[in-house]
Design a protein around this motif. Structure first.
Motif, mmCIF file in Angstrom:
data_model
loop_
_atom_site.group_PDB
_atom_site.id
_atom_site.type_symbol
_atom_site.label_atom_id
_atom_site.label_comp_id
_atom_site.label_asym_id
_atom_site.label_seq_id
_atom_site.Cartn_x
_atom_site.Cartn_y
_atom_site.Cartn_z
ATOM 1 N N GLY A 96 0.777 -1.230 0.000
ATOM 2 C CA GLY A 96 0.000 0.000 0.000
ATOM 3 C C GLY A 96 0.806 1.275 0.000
ATOM 4 N N ILE A 97 2.143 1.180 -0.119
ATOM 5 C CA ILE A 97 2.911 2.420 -0.146
ATOM 6 C C ILE A 97 2.644 3.164 -1.447
ATOM 7 C CG2 ILE A 97 4.688 1.596 1.445
ATOM 8 C CD1 ILE A 97 6.581 1.225 -0.909
ATOM 9 N N SER A 98 2.949 4.441 -1.441
ATOM 10 C CA SER A 98 2.671 5.284 -2.604
ATOM 11 C C SER A 98 3.786 5.172 -3.637
ATOM 12 C CB SER A 98 2.554 6.742 -2.161
ATOM 13 O OG SER A 98 3.821 7.216 -1.727
ATOM 14 N N SER A 99 3.514 5.684 -4.811
ATOM 15 C CA SER A 99 4.537 5.670 -5.864
ATOM 16 C C SER A 99 5.706 6.583 -5.481
ATOM 17 C CB SER A 99 3.941 6.073 -7.208
ATOM 18 O OG SER A 99 3.371 7.354 -7.139
ATOM 19 N N ALA A 100 5.463 7.645 -4.745
ATOM 20 C CA ALA A 100 6.555 8.516 -4.289
ATOM 21 C C ALA A 100 7.469 7.756 -3.332
ATOM 22 C CB ALA A 100 6.001 9.760 -3.610
ATOM 23 N N GLU A 101 6.887 6.955 -2.442
ATOM 24 C CA GLU A 101 7.696 6.148 -1.520
ATOM 25 C C GLU A 101 8.469 5.073 -2.279
ATOM 26 O OE1 GLU A 101 5.194 6.124 2.614
ATOM 27 O OE2 GLU A 101 4.184 5.306 0.822
ATOM 28 N N LEU A 102 7.846 4.519 -3.301
ATOM 29 C CA LEU A 102 8.547 3.532 -4.134
ATOM 30 C C LEU A 102 9.731 4.183 -4.858
ATOM 31 C CD1 LEU A 102 5.615 1.473 -5.650
ATOM 32 C CD2 LEU A 102 7.468 0.580 -4.246
ATOM 33 N N ALA A 103 9.535 5.388 -5.345
ATOM 34 C CA ALA A 103 10.622 6.096 -6.032
ATOM 35 C C ALA A 103 11.800 6.294 -5.084
ATOM 36 C CB ALA A 103 10.126 7.439 -6.566
ATOM 37 N N ARG A 104 11.533 6.762 -3.882
ATOM 38 C CA ARG A 104 12.616 6.966 -2.906
ATOM 39 C C ARG A 104 13.297 5.644 -2.566
ATOM 40 N NH1 ARG A 104 8.991 10.738 -1.114
ATOM 41 N NH2 ARG A 104 7.957 9.343 0.360
ATOM 42 N N GLY A 105 12.511 4.601 -2.361
ATOM 43 C CA GLY A 105 13.057 3.303 -1.960
ATOM 44 C C GLY A 105 13.833 2.587 -3.044
ATOM 45 N N THR A 106 13.576 2.937 -4.292
ATOM 46 C CA THR A 106 14.281 2.281 -5.401
ATOM 47 C C THR A 106 15.298 3.210 -6.061
ATOM 48 O OG1 THR A 106 12.477 2.856 -6.923
ATOM 49 C CG2 THR A 106 12.398 0.673 -5.898
ATOM 50 N N PHE A 107 15.513 4.390 -5.479
ATOM 51 C CA PHE A 107 16.535 5.333 -5.937
ATOM 52 C C PHE A 107 16.312 5.811 -7.364
ATOM 53 C CE2 PHE A 107 18.429 2.118 -3.090
ATOM 54 C CZ PHE A 107 18.625 2.911 -1.971
ATOM 55 N N VAL A 108 15.034 6.033 -7.722
ATOM 56 C CA VAL A 108 14.717 6.585 -9.038
ATOM 57 C C VAL A 108 13.837 7.818 -8.858
ATOM 58 C CG1 VAL A 108 14.890 4.341 -10.210
ATOM 59 C CG2 VAL A 108 12.660 5.139 -9.412
ATOM 60 N N THR A 109 13.673 8.578 -9.925
ATOM 61 C CA THR A 109 12.808 9.748 -9.867
ATOM 62 C C THR A 109 11.343 9.303 -9.828
ATOM 63 O OG1 THR A 109 12.586 9.908 -12.270
ATOM 64 C CG2 THR A 109 14.451 11.094 -11.244
ATOM 65 N N ARG A 110 10.465 10.224 -9.458
ATOM 66 C CA ARG A 110 9.033 9.908 -9.447
ATOM 67 C C ARG A 110 8.551 9.543 -10.850
ATOM 68 N NH1 ARG A 110 5.705 14.136 -5.903
ATOM 69 N NH2 ARG A 110 5.263 12.576 -4.325
ATOM 70 N N GLN A 111 9.080 10.243 -11.848
ATOM 71 C CA GLN A 111 8.688 9.956 -13.228
ATOM 72 C C GLN A 111 9.106 8.539 -13.621
ATOM 73 O OE1 GLN A 111 10.378 12.665 -12.228
ATOM 74 N NE2 GLN A 111 9.022 14.386 -12.672
ATOM 75 N N SER A 112 10.324 8.159 -13.269
ATOM 76 C CA SER A 112 10.786 6.804 -13.575
ATOM 77 C C SER A 112 9.960 5.771 -12.830
ATOM 78 C CB SER A 112 12.263 6.637 -13.215
ATOM 79 O OG SER A 112 13.061 7.433 -14.054
ATOM 80 N N ALA A 113 9.629 6.056 -11.575
ATOM 81 C CA ALA A 113 8.803 5.131 -10.790
ATOM 82 C C ALA A 113 7.439 4.964 -11.441
ATOM 83 C CB ALA A 113 8.661 5.621 -9.352
ATOM 84 N N SER A 114 6.892 6.037 -11.985
ATOM 85 C CA SER A 114 5.591 5.943 -12.662
ATOM 86 C C SER A 114 5.657 5.019 -13.862
ATOM 87 C CB SER A 114 5.121 7.330 -13.125
ATOM 88 O OG SER A 114 4.537 8.016 -12.073
ATOM 89 N N VAL A 115 6.742 5.123 -14.635
ATOM 90 C CA VAL A 115 6.922 4.257 -15.806
ATOM 91 C C VAL A 115 7.045 2.798 -15.353
ATOM 92 C CG1 VAL A 115 8.478 3.686 -17.713
ATOM 93 C CG2 VAL A 115 7.919 6.072 -17.224
#
Length: 153
Positions: free
Chosen positions: A60-79
């Motif tokens: 249930g974490i957000s895409s912003a949290e996923l971006a931080r946790g995977t060391f990518v930008t929010r845009q990359s996390a969205s893709v």
């Protein structure tokens, strides 16, 4: 003419290949290459695998949290998330119940793919750490954490 003397190196090193940063980058590149090959067999990229791992630990974490946790930008996390969603490996609602964050969850197919991919990734990590004496692993991990903390200041 004589060459201008530059800054003193951080430690004794014959050339750039003996610098800590170079060695860390080389190890990271070797790990990434091994993971790329292993994950390709499971239809995943390293960022996709990282997202699945984080979602397994933090449903249930957000895409912003996923971006931080995977060391990518929010845009990359969205893709990355779009690819995982299109592949039926994750779900996220079209609208948020409250706030702006859209919680992301693994599907059953996502859990199965993660389990298979995790086996391959763990095999790579076992190979990597088998190259050092077991008694030194805790010290290595602590040293890496201290180096990271020194740069995060």
């Amino acid at each position: 003419m004589h060459a201008e003397e530059g800054p003193a190196p951080p430690h004794a090193a014959a050339d750039i290949t003996e610098h800590v940063g170079y060695r860390l980058k080389r190890a990271a590149a070797a790990l990434r290459g091994a993971m790329d090959g292993a994950l390709r067999e499971h239809g995943l990229t390293v960022p996709q695998y990282s997202c699945l791992e984080l979602l397994d630990e933090n449903p249930g974490i957000s895409s912003a949290e996923l971006a931080r946790g995977t060391f990518v930008t929010r845009q990359s996390a969205s893709v990355v998330l779009r690819g995982l969603q299109d592949g039926g490996l994750v779900t996220r609602p079209a609208t948020a119940d409250h706030g702006r964050a859209l919680p992301v969850h693994l599907t059953e197919a996502g859990r199965h793919r993660l389990t298979a991919a995790r086996t391959a990734v763990y095999d790579i990590e076992r190979r990597m750490i088998a190259a050092i004496p077991a008694r030194r692993l805790d010290a290595l991990l602590a040293d890496l954490d201290r180096m990271t903390a020194a740069l995060d200041r």
